[in-house]
Design a protein around this motif. Structure first.
Motif, short mmCIF file in Angstrom:
data_model
loop_
_atom_site.label_atom_id
_atom_site.label_comp_id
_atom_site.label_asym_id
_atom_site.label_seq_id
_atom_site.Cartn_x
_atom_site.Cartn_y
_atom_site.Cartn_z
N VAL A 1 0.26 -1.11 -2.24
CA VAL A 1 -0.72 -0.40 -1.20
C VAL A 1 -2.06 -1.75 -1.12
O VAL A 1 -2.44 -1.89 -2.54
N ARG A 2 -2.45 -2.01 -0.33
CA ARG A 2 -3.76 -2.79 -0.14
C ARG A 2 -4.73 -2.38 0.73
O ARG A 2 -4.63 -2.44 1.89
N PRO A 3 -5.67 -1.74 0.06
CA PRO A 3 -6.70 -0.88 0.87
C PRO A 3 -7.39 -1.90 1.70
O PRO A 3 -7.60 -3.15 1.32
N GLY A 4 -7.88 -1.61 2.91
CA GLY A 4 -8.59 -2.69 3.68
C GLY A 4 -7.74 -3.35 4.68
O GLY A 4 -7.97 -3.93 5.75
N THR A 5 -6.56 -3.29 4.34
CA THR A 5 -5.32 -3.84 5.38
C THR A 5 -4.66 -2.82 5.89
O THR A 5 -4.58 -1.55 5.32
N VAL A 6 -3.63 -2.98 6.94
CA VAL A 6 -2.80 -1.94 7.62
C VAL A 6 -1.37 -2.49 6.99
O VAL A 6 -0.37 -1.85 7.64
N GLY A 7 -1.31 -3.26 6.02
CA GLY A 7 0.06 -3.63 5.69
C GLY A 7 0.62 -4.45 6.19
O GLY A 7 0.08 -5.45 6.84
N ILE A 8 2.16 -4.67 5.96
CA ILE A 8 2.91 -5.79 6.72
C ILE A 8 3.73 -5.25 7.84
O ILE A 8 4.01 -3.90 7.77
N PRO A 9 4.19 -5.99 8.70
CA PRO A 9 5.09 -5.64 9.83
C PRO A 9 6.25 -4.89 9.14
O PRO A 9 6.89 -4.98 8.43
N PHE A 10 6.81 -3.86 10.03
CA PHE A 10 8.04 -3.34 10.04
C PHE A 10 9.14 -4.27 9.99
O PHE A 10 8.90 -5.46 10.51
N LYS A 11 10.27 -3.98 9.42
CA LYS A 11 11.34 -5.05 9.40
C LYS A 11 11.55 -5.86 10.47
O LYS A 11 11.64 -6.99 10.41
N ARG A 12 11.71 -5.18 11.87
CA ARG A 12 11.95 -5.64 12.96
C ARG A 12 10.86 -6.16 14.01
O ARG A 12 11.17 -6.44 15.16
N ILE B 1 2.73 -1.25 8.27
CA ILE B 1 2.66 -0.14 7.19
C ILE B 1 2.17 -0.83 5.86
O ILE B 1 3.10 -1.78 5.46
N ASN B 2 1.65 -0.22 4.87
CA ASN B 2 1.39 -0.42 3.40
C ASN B 2 2.67 0.34 3.09
O ASN B 2 3.15 1.40 3.40
N ARG B 3 3.30 -0.57 2.10
CA ARG B 3 4.62 0.00 1.33
C ARG B 3 3.96 0.74 -0.18
O ARG B 3 2.96 0.49 -0.57
N ARG B 4 4.70 1.73 -0.30
CA ARG B 4 4.63 2.52 -1.64
C ARG B 4 4.29 1.65 -2.97
O ARG B 4 3.48 1.84 -3.42
N GLY C 1 -4.48 10.57 -7.16
CA GLY C 1 -2.70 10.26 -7.71
C GLY C 1 -2.20 10.65 -6.18
O GLY C 1 -0.87 11.00 -6.54
N LEU C 2 -2.65 10.53 -5.09
CA LEU C 2 -1.79 10.79 -4.16
C LEU C 2 -1.56 9.30 -3.47
O LEU C 2 -2.47 8.39 -3.19
N THR C 3 -0.22 9.22 -2.90
CA THR C 3 0.17 7.85 -2.02
C THR C 3 -0.43 8.03 -0.64
O THR C 3 0.45 8.80 0.06
N VAL C 4 -1.46 7.45 -0.36
CA VAL C 4 -2.05 7.26 0.99
C VAL C 4 -1.70 6.01 1.52
O VAL C 4 -2.16 5.05 1.20
N LEU C 5 -0.92 5.67 2.56
CA LEU C 5 -0.58 4.64 3.27
C LEU C 5 -1.01 4.52 4.47
O LEU C 5 -1.04 5.61 5.25
N GLU C 6 -1.50 3.51 4.95
CA GLU C 6 -2.21 3.10 6.29
C GLU C 6 -1.25 2.37 6.91
O GLU C 6 -0.71 1.22 6.73
#
Length: 615
Positions: free
Chosen positions: A408-419, A402-405, A384-389
């Motif tokens: 969250v998609r494990p195995g990825t490092v998320g999407i680019p920051f806004k800029r 970063i993955n967003r709250r 139940g912990l929100t762990v973001l990569e």
């Protein structure tokens, strides 16, 4: 938001002015944490700033080094130096004297602040002259003429070459009125495009490089972190856990996040991390994957020690948590029966596990600095912990994705920051642009030129892919691809991540460059080895047949998912764990692959002899 703060210096001063009663730091005092407000630390910041300017002739924009571990005092020195326009250079406590000396000569530092007597000894050693990467530096090359400032001088004999931070602060209080106009003049000169700090890369393949980080680089990163929605009211109330060294760009971001977001910095250290978490219970917990791996290993090891109904209850609760996490990842709503089970599992087990880890108040857990294993991320999500990569480099100050709250998609490092903008180059390398990306390296024009392509895209050195939704996957390091004697290219990162899924494995290094097959060198986690040995009633000996059987099984399981040319033919175990002092790890705990190969050359050759005989 881009013009909210004119510089990091203004950001700190604005926080003092607008939120004097907000908690700036939480510091451990005995068995409890004590809150210290901005109104309490503000006079200290001003006194330290005046003390630094009165330490001797200090040029506008001069460099000041801060050598040692992170503490409230080191943060105050950092903040104070920035508020009078000095460039701060954080230096790892674990570095050898010649490397510390090189960083002082490279930045032409005029003021040196150290943590304690052991760091003062390093300064004394390099001031006497040293050789680093075949270049000799004499005492005349030293640009810092003022006394070394020692934050914690306990046990130090009085000498002419150092003064305590307490003495510098007292002098600053006495001289503050006389220097106030000068302090204001210096901060008034600062703009976002000016250099704020130099942060050194790990130096795994040569002399470390000083990454040029401007006020704009750091502020742009903080502004994009805000846009990503990580820092909510729970974080502002319960604080940012800070145990990472400031010399690590990840740790520096957390340090600056305190004044930027108005959240307390909950001070800790690596040796006291577990105990401090239990007391501090922060709202934001950032760490490298190895910390999360060790936490998971301790919990799973404790579960394995349980028997009967209690063990089945814990396993059921974690299974329910995993189902809930999986449905969340897939974007599916919870059926009533699973929601009811989740409530029961949380009340009986999961909430207690979160509390045992000291993470029951944590709104966000952030993993960075190295790849996070999917099984580790799923374990924490099941709790139940929100762990973001997240993903980034020192050169990107430090984030790119970063993955967003909410996704969250494990195995990825998320999407680019806004800029931040990312693309995949023709050879598979990730290329990036953004206001947070450094303009290069101090005194290293060739390295700076090599870091950008002809269109100005920053070369990350990482291989990766970007899916249709913009999610990024890292598949390896461009420079760490192995090429076998048969001409096959192998990405060791993928194989090593699979091998490290077992709690026993502290580190795994795949060998195969110029060889006709791959082997692996393991370093074992001594705590887990001792726990397994106790449970099995065997000696804590890596060579014991039962331990060897576990490792062989792990290799066989890993090989089942690999092509024949990349499978592991045999393995060896290093005599002890990999350490910074032993030379196998960088100060940020990354494996120095070439150093491991050199240090353990005999073990590696024995593997190839044994494997050749059986091949």
């Amino acid at each position: 938001m881009a013009d909210e703060h004119a510089s990091l210096s203004h950001m700190i001063l604005d926080r003092v002015r607008t939120s004097p009663q907000r908690v700036a730091f939480r510091v451990r005092r005995g068995d409890a944490y004590v809150d210290i407000s901005w109104s309490e630390v503000s006079p200290r910041i001003e006194a330290i700033a005046a003390g630094l300017l009165s330490a001797g002739p200090v040029d506008d924009g001069a460099c000041i080094t801060i050598v040692g571990n992170t503490s409230m005092a080191s943060c105050l020195v950092d903040f104070a130096a920035l508020t009078v326009g000095l460039k701060t250079v954080p230096v790892y406590a674990s570095l050898l004297p010649e490397e510390v000396g090189y960083m002082h000569m490279d930045t032409a530092a005029q003021i040196i602040v150290v943590d304690d007597g052991s760091q003062l000894d390093k300064v004394r050693a390099f001031r006497a002259g040293f050789t680093f990467f075949e270049r000799t530096y004499s005492p005349a090359d030293n640009t810092a003429r003022a006394k070394v400032v020692v934050i914690h001088p306990a046990g130090l004999a009085p000498a002419d070459d150092w003064e305590s931070l307490e003495a510098l602060e007292a002098r600053g209080r006495a001289r503050h009125a006389a220097l106030e106009e000068e302090m204001r003049r210096r901060v008034s000169l600062l703009r976002r495009e000016h250099v704020a700090t130099y942060t050194y890369t790990s130096g795994t393949t040569g002399a470390p490089k000083a990454v040029i980080q401007t006020h704009d680089n750091m502020l742009a990163m903080l502004e994009d972190v805000a846009e990503a929605g990580m820092m909510d009211e729970q974080v502002r109330e319960h604080g940012l856990f800070l145990f990472l060294p400031a010399a690590h760009s990840f740790g520096r971001m957390v340090e600056f996040s305190g004044p930027f977001f108005g959240a307390p910095l909950v001070m800790s250290s690596v040796p006291t991390l577990a105990a401090d978490l239990a007391v501090g219970r922060p709202g934001f917990f950032p760490a490298a994957p190895r910390v999360f791996e060790k936490m998971m290993a301790k919990v799973t090891s404790a579960i394995e020690n349980e028997r009967g109904l209690r063990r089945r209850l814990v396993e059921w609760a974690l299974g329910v948590g995993r189902q809930v996490a999986t449905r969340g990842i897939e974007g599916k709503s919870l059926p009533l029966w699973l929601a009811a089970q989740r409530g029961l599992a949380d009340r009986l087990v999961l909430a207690k596990l979160r509390s045992r880890l000291g993470l029951d108040q944590a709104s966000v857990l952030l993993s960075g600095a190295a790849p996070l294993r999917v099984d580790v991320q799923m374990f924490f999500l099941s709790l139940g912990l929100t762990v973001l990569e997240a993903y980034g480099l020192t050169e990107t100050c430090p984030g790119l994705t970063i993955n967003r709250r909410e996704d969250v998609r494990p195995g990825t490092v998320g999407i680019p920051f806004k800029r931040c903008v990312l693309k995949v180059g023709a050879d598979g390398e990730l290329l990036a642009r953004g206001p947070n990306i450094s303009r290069g390296y101090l005194n290293r024009p060739d390295a700076t030129a090599d870091s950008y392509d002809e269109e100005g895209w920053f070369r990350t050195g990482d291989l990766g892919s970007i899916d249709a939704d913009g999610f990024v996957r890292i598949t390896g390091r461009k420079k760490e691809l192995l090429k076998t004697s048969g001409g096959k290219y192998i990405a060791p990162l993928k194989i090593e991540a699979q091998l490290k899924q077992h709690p026993l494995i502290q580190e795994a290094v795949v060998i195969g460059e110029g060889r006709n097959y791959c082997t692996a060198l393991f370093a074992l986690d001594t705590e887990i080895l001792a726990e397994v040995a106790r449970r099995e009633g065997i000696p804590a000996d890596p060579a014991h047949p039962r331990i060897d059987k576990v490792l062989k099984s792990l290799v066989a399981e890993t090989n089942s998912g690999l092509a024949s040319f990349e499978s592991i033919k045999t393995f060896r175990v290093s005599p002890g764990p990999f350490t910074v002092d032993g030379g196998e790890l960088t100060a940020s705990l990354k494996v120095k692959r070439h150093a491991v190969v050199r240090k353990h050359a005999a073990l590696i050759e024995s593997m190839y002899g044994a494997a050749d005989a059986a091949h």
